[in-house]
Design an enzyme around this catalytic site. Structure first.
Site, mmCIF file in Angstrom:
data_model
loop_
_atom_site.group_PDB
_atom_site.id
_atom_site.type_symbol
_atom_site.label_atom_id
_atom_site.label_comp_id
_atom_site.label_asym_id
_atom_site.label_seq_id
_atom_site.Cartn_x
_atom_site.Cartn_y
_atom_site.Cartn_z
ATOM 1 N N ASP A 81 56.596 -38.330 -31.005
ATOM 2 C CA ASP A 81 57.270 -38.248 -29.717
ATOM 3 C C ASP A 81 56.249 -38.015 -28.602
ATOM 4 O O ASP A 81 55.033 -38.014 -28.847
ATOM 5 C CB ASP A 81 58.307 -37.125 -29.780
ATOM 6 C CG ASP A 81 59.406 -37.253 -28.734
ATOM 7 O OD1 ASP A 81 59.513 -38.329 -28.107
ATOM 8 O OD2 ASP A 81 60.153 -36.280 -28.545
ATOM 9 N N THR A 229 67.987 -30.786 -29.351
ATOM 10 C CA THR A 229 68.645 -29.497 -29.126
ATOM 11 C C THR A 229 69.839 -29.284 -30.040
ATOM 12 O O THR A 229 70.016 -28.201 -30.611
ATOM 13 C CB THR A 229 69.077 -29.371 -27.654
ATOM 14 O OG1 THR A 229 67.919 -29.509 -26.817
ATOM 15 C CG2 THR A 229 69.712 -28.021 -27.388
#
Length: 276
Positions: A81, A229
């Site tokens: 990422d 999240t």
């Protein structure tokens, strides 16, 4: 089976579904994600963020995750990422990642394109896919230096034509690490981007979007949604519940065996929401 980003995003774009890209932080959540993908006969992406990269070496991460991806019955991409250093991206390619994201979103567009072109030239001959970002997706917490800027259509088109990445992350009101509430996406800007671009689009900050918006975008040109999240919260909540329910439970494996089913349920819900 292990695969790269291009090989799983192009079918998603063509068939109007999207692929879930989960940030994972260890064996347990990665195992849950892969098992969920296998159960749904879906493709999936295991993503490593900056926090994880600072916690373990590239070789240690690949050593843990690549065998899992290779043995999976589902297509699994091993993705690096947001990474801001070209050398670190190339290190990840050499270590065995099958997809990388060089994030030049904080740079002038000309420099962003130039550096992406360098990464693409290094990655593609090795069968590794490249994701770029144009515009800048802000963080709700933890990355105060990251600006907030909607993706400009002209900049995105220049990136597609000159940088030639395999996927493009866009900023249309989405926010990283939003732990409560939701954001309103700029559908007008998205419509403009979709009309101008051909390559698969990527949304970061999925946990902060409403389900209806996620479904709308996944039926259109967004082929990859980054999810962090919601999976982290699932892990934390399940772990707390497990420990509180049995104060005498100390064995790590016994604890994680109780946590993994909750992670699988969360991952499966996300994969289903994206149309797989």
């Amino acid at each position: 089976m292990i695969t790269n980003l291009k090989d799983i995003l192009l079918p998603a774009q063509d068939k109007n579904y999207a692929v879930a890209c989960f940030n994972v932080f260890g064996y347990e959540d990665a195992r849950a994600v892969v098992d969920s993908a296998e159960a749904r006969n879906a493709s999936v992406i295991l993503s490593i963020n900056l926090d994880m990269r600072q916690f373990m070496t590239m070789e240690e991460i690949v050593g843990m995750l690549r065998p899992m991806a290779e043995k999976s019955k589902a297509p699994v991409c091993l993705h690096l990422d947001h990474t801001y250093e070209v050398d670190a991206v190339k290190e990840a390619i050499d270590a065995g990642f099958t997809s990388v994201m060089f994030d030049g979103s904080q740079l002038p567009i000309s420099e962003n394109i130039s550096l992406i072109r360098d990464v693409v030239d290094y990655a593609h001959p090795k069968g590794v896919s490249v994701e770029a970002e144009v515009g800048s997706v802000p963080y709700a917490s933890g990355r105060d230096h990251i600006k907030s800027a909607l993706t400009e259509v002209t900049d995105a088109l220049m990136m597609e034509q000159q940088g030639q990445p395999d996927a493009l992350a866009i900023s249309i009101g989405n926010v990283h690490r939003l732990e409560s509430g939701t954001v309103e996406i700029d559908l007008e800007r998205f419509n403009e981007l979709e009309k101008a671009l051909n390559l698969p689009l990527v949304i970061h900050g999925t946990s902060g979007l409403e389900d209806k918006d996620i479904q709308t975008l996944s039926l259109r040109q967004v082929a990859k949604f980054n999810v962090g999240t919601v999976l982290r919260k699932s892990f934390g909540n399940s772990l707390r519940s497990t420990l509180e329910s049995d104060p005498e439970l100390f064995d790590r494996i016994a604890i994680m065996k109780k946590v993994i089913p909750d992670l699988k349920a969360t991952a499966s819900k996300v994969i289903s929401l994206l149309g797989q």
